[in-house]
Write a protein that holds these residues in place. Structure first.
Motif, PDB file in Angstrom:
ATOM      1  N   LEU A  42      33.775  63.965  21.196  1.00  0.00           N
ATOM      2  CA  LEU A  42      33.096  64.831  21.791  1.00  0.00           C
ATOM      3  C   LEU A  42      32.854  65.961  20.584  1.00  0.00           C
ATOM      4  N   ILE A  43      33.730  66.380  19.789  1.00  0.00           N
ATOM      5  CA  ILE A  43      33.557  67.354  18.847  1.00  0.00           C
ATOM      6  C   ILE A  43      32.327  66.887  17.572  1.00  0.00           C
ATOM      7  N   PHE A  44      32.719  65.774  17.062  1.00  0.00           N
ATOM      8  CA  PHE A  44      31.878  65.127  16.160  1.00  0.00           C
ATOM      9  C   PHE A  44      30.431  64.854  16.766  1.00  0.00           C
ATOM     10  N   TYR A  45      30.476  64.171  17.718  1.00  0.00           N
ATOM     11  CA  TYR A  45      29.182  63.943  18.291  1.00  0.00           C
ATOM     12  C   TYR A  45      28.044  65.144  18.526  1.00  0.00           C
ATOM     13  N   SER A  46      29.048  66.022  19.125  1.00  0.00           N
ATOM     14  CA  SER A  46      28.210  67.224  19.448  1.00  0.00           C
ATOM     15  C   SER A  46      27.629  67.949  18.401  1.00  0.00           C
ATOM     16  N   ILE A  47      28.409  68.023  17.317  1.00  0.00           N
ATOM     17  CA  ILE A  47      28.081  68.913  16.252  1.00  0.00           C
ATOM     18  C   ILE A  47      26.840  68.123  15.326  1.00  0.00           C
ATOM     19  N   PHE A  48      26.934  66.871  15.318  1.00  0.00           N
ATOM     20  CA  PHE A  48      25.915  66.051  14.754  1.00  0.00           C
ATOM     21  C   PHE A  48      24.538  66.111  15.636  1.00  0.00           C
ATOM     22  N   ARG A  49      24.666  66.173  16.984  1.00  0.00           N
ATOM     23  CA  ARG A  49      23.729  66.258  17.985  1.00  0.00           C
ATOM     24  C   ARG A  49      23.009  67.650  17.755  1.00  0.00           C
ATOM     25  N   PHE A  50      23.950  68.611  17.850  1.00  0.00           N
ATOM     26  CA  PHE A  50      23.339  69.974  17.609  1.00  0.00           C
ATOM     27  C   PHE A  50      22.317  70.197  16.383  1.00  0.00           C
ATOM     28  N   ILE A  51      22.991  69.744  15.337  1.00  0.00           N
ATOM     29  CA  ILE A  51      22.324  69.985  14.108  1.00  0.00           C
ATOM     30  C   ILE A  51      21.065  69.043  13.983  1.00  0.00           C
ATOM     31  N   ILE A  52      20.922  67.855  14.608  1.00  0.00           N
ATOM     32  CA  ILE A  52      19.801  67.058  14.155  1.00  0.00           C
ATOM     33  C   ILE A  52      18.805  67.492  15.342  1.00  0.00           C
ATOM     34  N   GLU A  53      18.948  68.189  16.560  1.00  0.00           N
ATOM     35  CA  GLU A  53      18.162  68.449  17.362  1.00  0.00           C
ATOM     36  C   GLU A  53      17.261  69.655  16.786  1.00  0.00           C
ATOM     37  N   PHE A  54      17.561  70.426  15.827  1.00  0.00           N
ATOM     38  CA  PHE A  54      16.561  71.354  14.928  1.00  0.00           C
ATOM     39  C   PHE A  54      15.456  70.364  14.303  1.00  0.00           C
ATOM     40  N   VAL A  55      15.565  69.192  14.503  1.00  0.00           N
ATOM     41  CA  VAL A  55      14.449  68.478  13.652  1.00  0.00           C
ATOM     42  C   VAL A  55      13.836  67.317  14.794  1.00  0.00           C
ATOM     43  N   ARG A  56      14.322  67.604  15.964  1.00  0.00           N
ATOM     44  CA  ARG A  56      13.781  66.466  16.987  1.00  0.00           C
ATOM     45  C   ARG A  56      12.922  67.395  18.054  1.00  0.00           C
ATOM     46  N   GLU A  57      11.941  66.615  18.450  1.00  0.00           N
ATOM     47  CA  GLU A  57      10.776  67.332  19.589  1.00  0.00           C
ATOM     48  C   GLU A  57      11.527  67.591  20.771  1.00  0.00           C
ATOM     49  N   PRO A  58      11.453  68.734  21.114  1.00  0.00           N
ATOM     50  CA  PRO A  58      12.201  68.976  22.495  1.00  0.00           C
ATOM     51  C   PRO A  58      11.553  68.540  23.691  1.00  0.00           C
ATOM     52  N   ASP A  59      11.914  68.153  24.688  1.00  0.00           N
ATOM     53  CA  ASP A  59      11.295  67.588  25.748  1.00  0.00           C
ATOM     54  C   ASP A  59      10.119  68.632  26.180  1.00  0.00           C
ATOM     55  N   SER A  60       9.047  67.926  26.263  1.00  0.00           N
ATOM     56  CA  SER A  60       7.706  68.870  26.516  1.00  0.00           C
ATOM     57  C   SER A  60       7.635  69.648  27.841  1.00  0.00           C
ATOM     58  N   HIS A  61       8.292  69.374  28.754  1.00  0.00           N
ATOM     59  CA  HIS A  61       8.410  69.813  30.085  1.00  0.00           C
ATOM     60  C   HIS A  61       9.493  70.930  30.237  1.00  0.00           C
ATOM     61  N   ILE A  62      10.494  70.788  29.079  1.00  0.00           N
ATOM     62  CA  ILE A  62      11.583  71.926  29.057  1.00  0.00           C
ATOM     63  C   ILE A  62      11.516  73.042  27.900  1.00  0.00           C
ATOM     64  N   GLY A  63      10.959  72.382  26.719  1.00  0.00           N
ATOM     65  CA  GLY A  63      10.875  73.161  25.613  1.00  0.00           C
ATOM     66  C   GLY A  63      12.265  73.864  25.087  1.00  0.00           C
ATOM     67  N   PHE A  64      12.152  75.002  24.572  1.00  0.00           N
ATOM     68  CA  PHE A  64      13.505  75.887  24.282  1.00  0.00           C
ATOM     69  C   PHE A  64      13.965  76.599  25.319  1.00  0.00           C
ATOM     70  N   ILE A  65      15.221  76.704  25.344  1.00  0.00           N
ATOM     71  CA  ILE A  65      15.765  77.728  26.489  1.00  0.00           C
ATOM     72  C   ILE A  65      16.356  78.955  25.715  1.00  0.00           C
ATOM     73  N   TYR A  66      17.628  79.062  25.510  1.00  0.00           N
ATOM     74  CA  TYR A  66      17.976  80.439  25.023  1.00  0.00           C
ATOM     75  C   TYR A  66      18.109  80.247  23.394  1.00  0.00           C
ATOM     76  N   PHE A  67      17.658  81.471  22.719  1.00  0.00           N
ATOM     77  CA  PHE A  67      17.826  81.532  21.401  1.00  0.00           C
ATOM     78  C   PHE A  67      16.996  80.351  20.694  1.00  0.00           C
ATOM     79  N   ASN A  68      15.904  79.851  21.294  1.00  0.00           N
ATOM     80  CA  ASN A  68      15.239  78.815  20.582  1.00  0.00           C
ATOM     81  C   ASN A  68      16.086  77.525  20.390  1.00  0.00           C
ATOM     82  N   LEU A  69      17.137  77.426  21.349  1.00  0.00           N
ATOM     83  CA  LEU A  69      18.060  76.266  21.222  1.00  0.00           C
ATOM     84  C   LEU A  69      17.206  75.316  22.440  1.00  0.00           C
ATOM     85  N   THR A  70      17.432  74.095  22.262  1.00  0.00           N
ATOM     86  CA  THR A  70      17.171  73.186  23.021  1.00  0.00           C
ATOM     87  C   THR A  70      18.134  72.677  24.361  1.00  0.00           C
TER      88      THR A  70
END
Length: 200
Positions: free
Chosen positions: A147-175
């Motif tokens: 859970l820890i390692f997957y989530s860390i990798f996912r969190f970082i890579i999301e900065f270069v991944r296109e957010p879902d068009s119908h949701i976009g960014f939520i709080y603090f420009n995070l997906t």
């Protein structure tokens, strides 16, 4: 398999598109049209593992550890499939290894699916299996580290991944994927805290 499919689908419906599916209820069952949530799939696996282990009087976390050791293989293959199908692509960039997903547009984008395949799949597999062989961990530690390692990798890579068009960014420009990853990181560390003093 049931846990992955049902959990992944319901996770997508409830987290990513609840308004749409509540108005088009019959489409919830049309999984061939796409729409699966990794975090929903994880929750589905946990629930089905609990049911199985309770029924057979087995250690729940022992089985979750086994699943965690092999899950990165499926994640790797899934992300490669996303790349081939031009799904979950990255944000626009001018880096020299950028990719143009012609099914989407003619823009150069991060191949974020490949990043995820490498880190959430290959590297995560190596880390967890190395730690499992190197140290004699108690049941539950490996699944917590997953859970820890997957989530860390996912969190970082999301900065270069296109957010879902119908949701976009939520709080603090995070997906939404990053927000859920923060939650699962905290859950992973909380589990390790409770496991570390338990008898094996």
């Amino acid at each position: 398999i049931i846990g992955i499919i049902v959990g992944g689908r319901l996770g997508y419906v409830l987290i990513y598109s609840p308004d749409y599916y509540f108005q088009n209820f019959e489409e919830i069952f049309m999984i061939w049209k796409g729409g699966m949530s990794f975090h929903g799939g994880v929750l589905g696996i946990i629930i089905t593992t609990i049911i199985f282990c309770k029924k057979n009087n087995e250690n729940i976390f022992y089985f979750l550890d086994l699943i965690s050791l092999s899950a990165p293989i499926g994640i790797f293959l899934g992300r490669i499939s996303n790349f081939i199908n031009s799904e979950l692509y990255g944000r626009v960039t001018d880096i020299f290894w950028s990719v143009r997903f012609v099914k989407i547009d003619n823009l150069s984008r991060h191949p974020s699916q490949i990043y995820e395949a490498l880190f959430e799949g290959l590297i995560l597999f190596i880390i967890l299996n190395f730690l499992n062989k190197k140290f004699n961990y108690k049941s539950g530690i490996i699944s917590s580290l997953f859970l820890i390692f997957y989530s860390i990798f996912r969190f970082i890579i999301e900065f270069v991944r296109e957010p879902d068009s119908h949701i976009g960014f939520i709080y603090f420009n995070l997906t939404i994927g990053q927000i859920i990853s923060v939650i699962t990181i905290m859950i992973g560390f909380t589990l390790i805290y409770f496991f570390k003093d338990d008898k094996k």
